[in-house]
Scaffold this active site. Structure first.
Site, PDB file in Angstrom:
ATOM      1  N   GLU A  39       0.814  -1.213   0.000  1.00  0.00           N
ATOM      2  CA  GLU A  39       0.000   0.000   0.000  1.00  0.00           C
ATOM      3  C   GLU A  39       0.847   1.263   0.000  1.00  0.00           C
ATOM      4  OE1 GLU A  39      -4.368  -0.962   1.960  1.00  0.00           O
ATOM      5  OE2 GLU A  39      -2.965   0.303   3.052  1.00  0.00           O
ATOM      6  N   LYS A  98     -14.166  -1.004  -4.531  1.00  0.00           N
ATOM      7  CA  LYS A  98     -15.368  -0.755  -3.746  1.00  0.00           C
ATOM      8  C   LYS A  98     -16.464  -0.119  -4.586  1.00  0.00           C
ATOM      9  CE  LYS A  98     -12.766  -0.107   0.559  1.00  0.00           C
ATOM     10  NZ  LYS A  98     -12.463   0.828   1.674  1.00  0.00           N
ATOM     11  N   HIS A 148       9.444 -26.823  -1.493  1.00  0.00           N
ATOM     12  CA  HIS A 148       8.927 -27.989  -2.203  1.00  0.00           C
ATOM     13  C   HIS A 148       7.782 -27.623  -3.140  1.00  0.00           C
ATOM     14  CE1 HIS A 148      11.247 -30.965   0.208  1.00  0.00           C
ATOM     15  NE2 HIS A 148      11.248 -29.955   1.069  1.00  0.00           N
TER      16      HIS A 148
END
Length: 440
Positions: A289, A424, A310
């Site tokens: 951010e 949003k 792995h």
């Protein structure tokens, strides 16, 4: 108290010390901009002095609420998203084994989380869990209208009222919110919840050392005084030392920017201790951010070794050379476990019986670092003596201060996040919220 240090042995073939020294004046200028508050985002710098200036009464009030609620709560549900919960979760999970909640031996409440997801199945399972156990809620939101925590709080507030009745439900809710305004502030005033303030000058991702982080950490039974002591120690170093050798925040910021300018676009934060997984999650938000804007910024990624060796180890070793690693290296475990001798030795590991598991883990760590360095991946090592409250307090402040430095060196505002709102608007339009339409 031993302090955290940064080792550059495994970056030197990629970034010689002379290059780092050339960037030091730029980093010192960034520090001056940060400390004097002359750069962009200077209204969100309250975290810089927070470890030294936090009102002792706030810490005392937190301890009063812990003493009141913890004994009657098997679970504390912390409602929040992003910086409103990641910092607390990072510290709590660093200080406890991931198995601890399953061991039923903890005298302190188990911290569980809500408001960080909109999954219907998650809330169904959460409600089932708390139906037959005593619990309380810590709800954290500056505005009280952020969708994810608002949804969670409405569900859990109703559940508390149905389970305990309105009066006791009020006593089992603590709000952490704005001092003067916002939906959660107003609800807390109306319902007379015990409340703590999110400082106006501290952004969410820098709020671990405010009540946002301190209250949940204390509820989990950990020493917030020691956490603050560690942060104060690192603050003194960050503000007082002017050389790369003596100031890990300066060194980390310089290394990151030097590697970025060489074309390394991804930083992988690596741990060899599972407890540090959520430190990485908090770190990803902090740097993602703060730096990911204006078409710039390192992409923060994380891996947990040896597990991810792995799965992702192949790519790190031989994939595109677009990354460097920062390894959180822990010198001393808090416990010991012996590897038993087996006469048949069918698994072929008897050669390890004279070594501690920590020796084996450190050999895996060094072997990995050497292999990745040889494969063209620079490796920064952040050396922690052990995982405890003081050390984690140091680490939090180190990462925060270096983030401010690094952002200003990158020529971005490290303290805003304009892109967070984009999803949003579309979500609100799809849900039919008045005043919103889909962006095309």
């Amino acid at each position: 108290m031993e302090t955290i240090s940064i080792q550059t042995k495994h970056t030197q073939q990629f970034i010689p010390n002379s290059t780092l020294q050339k960037l030091l004046p730029e980093a010192l200028t960034a520090r001056e901009t940060l400390v004097k508050g002359t750069g962009e985002g200077n209204d969100f710098l309250g975290w810089i002095d927070l470890p030294a200036t936090l009102d002792p009464q706030i810490v005392s009030d937190i301890k009063v609420q812990v003493k009141r609620l913890a004994p009657k709560s098997k679970y504390i549900v912390v409602i929040g998203i992003g910086g409103s919960y990641l910092g607390a979760r990072a510290v709590i999970e660093a200080l406890q084994s991931e198995l601890q909640p399953l061991m039923n031996c903890n005298e302190n409440p188990t911290i569980i989380y809500a408001g960080h997801t909109l999954s219907e199945d998650y809330y169904h399972q959460l409600l089932h869990l708390i139906e037959s156990a005593d619990y309380s809620v810590v709800v954290i939101s500056k505005s009280g209208t952020t969708t994810e925590p608002a949804v969670a709080f409405r569900i859990l507030k109703k559940h508390l009222e149905q389970k305990y009745g309105t009066t006791e439900a009020r006593e089992r809710i603590i709000a952490i919110t704005d001092a003067k305004k916002g939906a959660l502030h107003d609800i807390a005033q109306q319902e007379q919840y015990p409340s703590f303030v999110i400082p106006d000058n501290v952004g969410g991702r820098f709020s671990v050392l405010t009540p946002v982080g301190l209250l949940p950490i204390a509820m989990a039974g950990y020493n917030i005084d020691a956490l603050l002591d560690g942060a104060r120690k690192m603050r003194d170093i960050c503000l007082g030392n002017n050389t790369l050798e003596d100031n890990p925040a300066l060194l980390y910021a310089v290394l990151r920017n030097a590697l970025y300018r060489q074309g390394k676009k991804v930083e992988i934060l690596v741990n060899f201790e599972p407890n540090l997984k959520y430190i990485s999650e908090w770190w990803k938000q902090l740097y993602g951010e703060s730096e990911g804007k204006d078409g710039k910024g390192l992409l923060p990624h994380s891996l947990s070794f040896t597990t991810d060796l792995h799965s992702m180890g192949q790519y790190v070793q031989e994939g595109e050379r677009l990354m460097f690693e920062t390894v959180l290296s822990v010198a001393h475990p808090l416990n010991s476990v012996e590897l038993p001798f087996d006469e048949k030795n069918l698994d072929g590991i008897n050669y390890l019986i004279n070594k501690s598991l920590n020796d084996i883990n450190h050999s895996a760590e060094l072997g990995t670092i050497l292999a990745h360095e040889e494969g063209g991946v620079p490796v920064i090592q952040i050396q922690l003596n052990k995982i405890d409250e003081e050390t984690i307090g140091q680490l939090i402040y180190l990462f925060e201060f270096a983030c401010g430095l690094s952002g200003y060196m990158l020529k971005v505002n490290p303290f805003n996040q304009p892109g967070v709102e984009a999803y949003k608007k579309n979500m609100f339009a799809l849900l039919g919220k008045p005043g919103y339409s889909l962006e095309k």
